[in-house]
Design an enzyme around this catalytic site. Structure first.
Site, mmCIF file in Angstrom:
data_model
loop_
_atom_site.group_PDB
_atom_site.id
_atom_site.type_symbol
_atom_site.label_atom_id
_atom_site.label_comp_id
_atom_site.label_asym_id
_atom_site.label_seq_id
_atom_site.Cartn_x
_atom_site.Cartn_y
_atom_site.Cartn_z
ATOM 1 N N THR A 144 -3.219 -0.778 4.043
ATOM 2 C CA THR A 144 -2.777 0.595 4.623
ATOM 3 C C THR A 144 -3.127 1.740 3.905
ATOM 4 O OG1 THR A 144 -0.252 0.848 4.068
ATOM 5 C CG2 THR A 144 -0.833 -0.579 6.174
ATOM 6 N N CYS A 155 -1.428 -0.332 11.780
ATOM 7 C CA CYS A 155 -2.343 -1.274 11.346
ATOM 8 C C CYS A 155 -1.931 -2.421 12.085
ATOM 9 C CB CYS A 155 -2.356 -1.400 9.852
ATOM 10 S SG CYS A 155 -3.250 -0.060 9.067
ATOM 11 N N LEU A 198 -2.141 5.699 6.887
ATOM 12 C CA LEU A 198 -1.533 5.428 8.448
ATOM 13 C C LEU A 198 -1.138 4.062 8.326
ATOM 14 C CD1 LEU A 198 -1.026 6.668 11.105
ATOM 15 C CD2 LEU A 198 -3.234 5.773 11.928
ATOM 16 N N HIS A 199 0.108 3.590 8.082
ATOM 17 C CA HIS A 199 0.790 2.300 7.845
ATOM 18 C C HIS A 199 0.837 1.663 9.071
ATOM 19 C CE1 HIS A 199 1.509 3.545 3.856
ATOM 20 N NE2 HIS A 199 2.075 4.664 4.322
ATOM 21 N N ASP A 200 1.885 1.816 9.835
ATOM 22 C CA ASP A 200 2.331 0.840 11.034
ATOM 23 C C ASP A 200 1.364 0.624 12.076
ATOM 24 O OD1 ASP A 200 4.899 0.526 9.952
ATOM 25 O OD2 ASP A 200 5.538 2.480 10.472
#
Length: 319
Positions: free
Chosen positions: A195, A245, A241-243
């Protein structure tokens, strides 16, 4: 086009909210439910924020269930400094028009998954794994009945973002994460190693903002908040931008490179609480976990932009 049946378990949170808006805009996903958990902000706020995103997207057909208020055994620990007091950055919150679905998120998750054929329902986990662990405790057959579980959590080569060795989602409820990883379900894991390759640059935010729809404007607003916070708190540059993904993998897995592995979570040590031990030295044929090592950052943002643009006619009002 093949449609994937999906439950999203989340704790919105800015990046969770962006992930929800992406999922709401994707016709390739049959969204069966959104389940919320305490994490980035308390569960009352995460449940409201999920309904706000649902209203902005014009997707009141998707039920939202509130779930666990606190971790299995730990004290709750939020991350409001990274998401704003209400969890949506600079975006103004409001009371959504459509109510919560009746019942607890854990019961809804079990009922939905077990009512479908084995392997049919995928699960995107964007927050602490408390709801998932509680569901697996209550229904021992759940892990074997689920389709793939795509989770955002953990860190290996990148180190942690809440402590030196732990990523927030796993650190917030390491005991739940340890149970889910040990359950035997198939897991695709988007840790910080991947991420951190997906960055919200100014050009990428501007491309989303230019779409001009409520969902695009909300997305751009929250990403600009993250942009500012990354500079103020982390002293970094473009925010990762983590979630989203997890949703991006479900829609376009070729954007990511994964490796078969075994993942275990540290629960006994205060110093390394929530550390994810990612072991690649296993027989790939027996692997139940796959760790994302690479991500196409531009490709993920192109996907978000394209889905938000295509979904424009169905979107609702901000408040």
């Amino acid at each position: 086009m093949t449609t994937r049946s999906l439950i999203i378990d989340c704790d919105p949170g800015v990046d969770d909210a962006v992930g929800l808006l992406l999922a709401f805009a994707a016709p390739g996903l049959e969204l069966l439910a959104i389940t919320t958990v305490g994490g980035n902000v308390p569960v009352e706020a995460t449940a409201r924020n999920a309904r706000i995103m649902r209203q902005i997207a014009g997707r009141e057909d998707v039920p939202v269930y509130a779930g666990a208020e606190r971790p299995l055994v730990r004290e709750p620990a939020g991350a409001g400094e990274f998401h704003g007091l209400e969890g949506t950055g600079d975006l103004t919150v409001f009371e959504p028009g459509a109510p919560m679905a009746q019942g607890h998120a854990v019961d809804a998750m079990i009922a939905i998954v077990m009512s479908r054929p084995a392997g049919e329902v995928a699960l995107s986990v964007m927050g602490p794994m408390t709801n998932v662990a509680l569901a697996m405790r209550k229904e021992p057959r759940l892990a074997a009945h689920l389709g793939c579980v795509v989770a955002m959590g953990g860190a290996r080569s990148e180190g942690g973002n809440i402590t030196a060795s732990a990523e927030f989602n796993i650190w917030a409820d390491p005991d739940a994460a340890a149970e889910v990883f040990a359950s035997g379900c198939e897991m695709i894991v988007m840790g910080l190693d991947a991420t951190h390759q997906v960055r919200a640059t100014e050009d990428r935010i501007a491309a989303i903002e230019a779409i001009g729809t409520p969902a695009a404007e909300a997305t751009a607003s929250m990403l600009r908040f993250s942009h500012r916070i990354e500079r103020e708190i982390v002293r970094g540059e473009d925010p990762p931008l983590h979630d989203p993904c997890t949703v991006a993998w479900l829609l376009k897995p070729e954007l990511f490179t994964t490796r078969p592995c075994r993942i275990e979570v540290e629960t006994a040590s205060d110093l390394t609480r929530g550390h994810t031990a990612v072991e690649f030295r296993i027989d790939p044929a027996t692997a139940r976990h796959h760790w994302a090592t690479k991500a196409d950052g531009q490709g993920v943002f192109d996907l978000i932009t394209a889905k938000l643009k295509a979904a424009a006619p169905q979107q609702g009002a901000v408040g």
